[in-house]
Design a protein around this motif. Sequence first.
Motif, PDB file in Angstrom:
ATOM      1  N   GLU A  60      -3.977  -6.189  -4.477  1.00 38.20           N
ATOM      2  CA  GLU A  60      -3.797  -5.652  -3.134  1.00 38.20           C
ATOM      3  C   GLU A  60      -4.517  -6.517  -2.099  1.00 38.20           C
ATOM      4  O   GLU A  60      -4.005  -6.731  -0.997  1.00 38.20           O
ATOM      5  CB  GLU A  60      -4.285  -4.209  -3.075  1.00 38.20           C
ATOM      6  N   LEU A  82       3.865  -0.211   1.161  1.00 39.88           N
ATOM      7  CA  LEU A  82       4.856  -0.070   0.098  1.00 39.88           C
ATOM      8  C   LEU A  82       4.570  -1.062  -1.040  1.00 39.88           C
ATOM      9  O   LEU A  82       4.660  -0.706  -2.223  1.00 39.88           O
ATOM     10  CB  LEU A  82       6.264  -0.293   0.648  1.00 39.88           C
ATOM     11  N   ALA A  83       4.197  -2.284  -0.692  1.00 35.85           N
ATOM     12  CA  ALA A  83       3.863  -3.280  -1.713  1.00 35.85           C
ATOM     13  C   ALA A  83       2.639  -2.837  -2.511  1.00 35.85           C
ATOM     14  O   ALA A  83       2.602  -2.994  -3.737  1.00 35.85           O
ATOM     15  CB  ALA A  83       3.621  -4.638  -1.057  1.00 35.85           C
ATOM     16  N   THR A  86       3.666  -0.035  -4.862  1.00 33.78           N
ATOM     17  CA  THR A  86       4.465  -0.581  -5.956  1.00 33.78           C
ATOM     18  C   THR A  86       3.572  -1.269  -6.992  1.00 33.78           C
ATOM     19  O   THR A  86       3.738  -1.063  -8.201  1.00 33.78           O
ATOM     20  CB  THR A  86       5.517  -1.568  -5.409  1.00 33.78           C
ATOM     21  N   ALA A  87       2.637  -2.071  -6.520  1.00 31.86           N
ATOM     22  CA  ALA A  87       1.724  -2.760  -7.440  1.00 31.86           C
ATOM     23  C   ALA A  87       0.915  -1.754  -8.251  1.00 31.86           C
ATOM     24  O   ALA A  87       0.755  -1.911  -9.473  1.00 31.86           O
ATOM     25  CB  ALA A  87       0.796  -3.687  -6.653  1.00 31.86           C
ATOM     26  N   GLU A  89       1.717   1.357  -9.038  1.00 29.63           N
ATOM     27  CA  GLU A  89       2.571   2.060  -9.997  1.00 29.63           C
ATOM     28  C   GLU A  89       2.947   1.162 -11.174  1.00 29.63           C
ATOM     29  O   GLU A  89       3.023   1.628 -12.312  1.00 29.63           O
ATOM     30  CB  GLU A  89       3.816   2.611  -9.305  1.00 29.63           C
ATOM     31  N   ILE A  90       3.180  -0.120 -10.930  1.00 31.44           N
ATOM     32  CA  ILE A  90       3.504  -1.049 -12.023  1.00 31.44           C
ATOM     33  C   ILE A  90       2.322  -1.166 -12.978  1.00 31.44           C
ATOM     34  O   ILE A  90       2.491  -1.111 -14.204  1.00 31.44           O
ATOM     35  CB  ILE A  90       3.917  -2.424 -11.468  1.00 31.44           C
ATOM     36  N   TYR A  93       1.989   2.094 -14.940  1.00 34.98           N
ATOM     37  CA  TYR A  93       3.029   2.215 -15.973  1.00 34.98           C
ATOM     38  C   TYR A  93       2.722   1.297 -17.151  1.00 34.98           C
ATOM     39  O   TYR A  93       2.900   1.681 -18.307  1.00 34.98           O
ATOM     40  CB  TYR A  93       4.407   1.900 -15.391  1.00 34.98           C
TER      41      TYR A  93
END
Length: 107
Positions: A60, A82-83, A86-87, A89-90, A93
Amino acid sequence: MAELSEAWILPISFLGGIIPVLVWLWFWHKEDSARPEPTLVILIAFLVGMASVPMVLPVEHWMLQYCNLHQDCGIHSPLLILAWATAEEIIKYAAAGLFILCRKAVN
């Protein structure tokens, strides 16, 4: 538009982080009532998710530096936020894949 005082930032951030977790927990419990995962597996999943967030902080930080250098968008840019999400959540996961999804108890 009125700005939040610094005293409100931490409580609002905490609620913004904990409310989605509780909603997901309620949803999973309701949807998976026939064959629920063991409570320990669910607890480990949440702990792994929490532990993975600090690992994404360098990514980030790099995104913010890139954005400031190339786009001049700043920390309040919707694209940057948003980026960041997304980072996060990736990474979460990937951590879940390593520690949770490979278990036999997960159905």
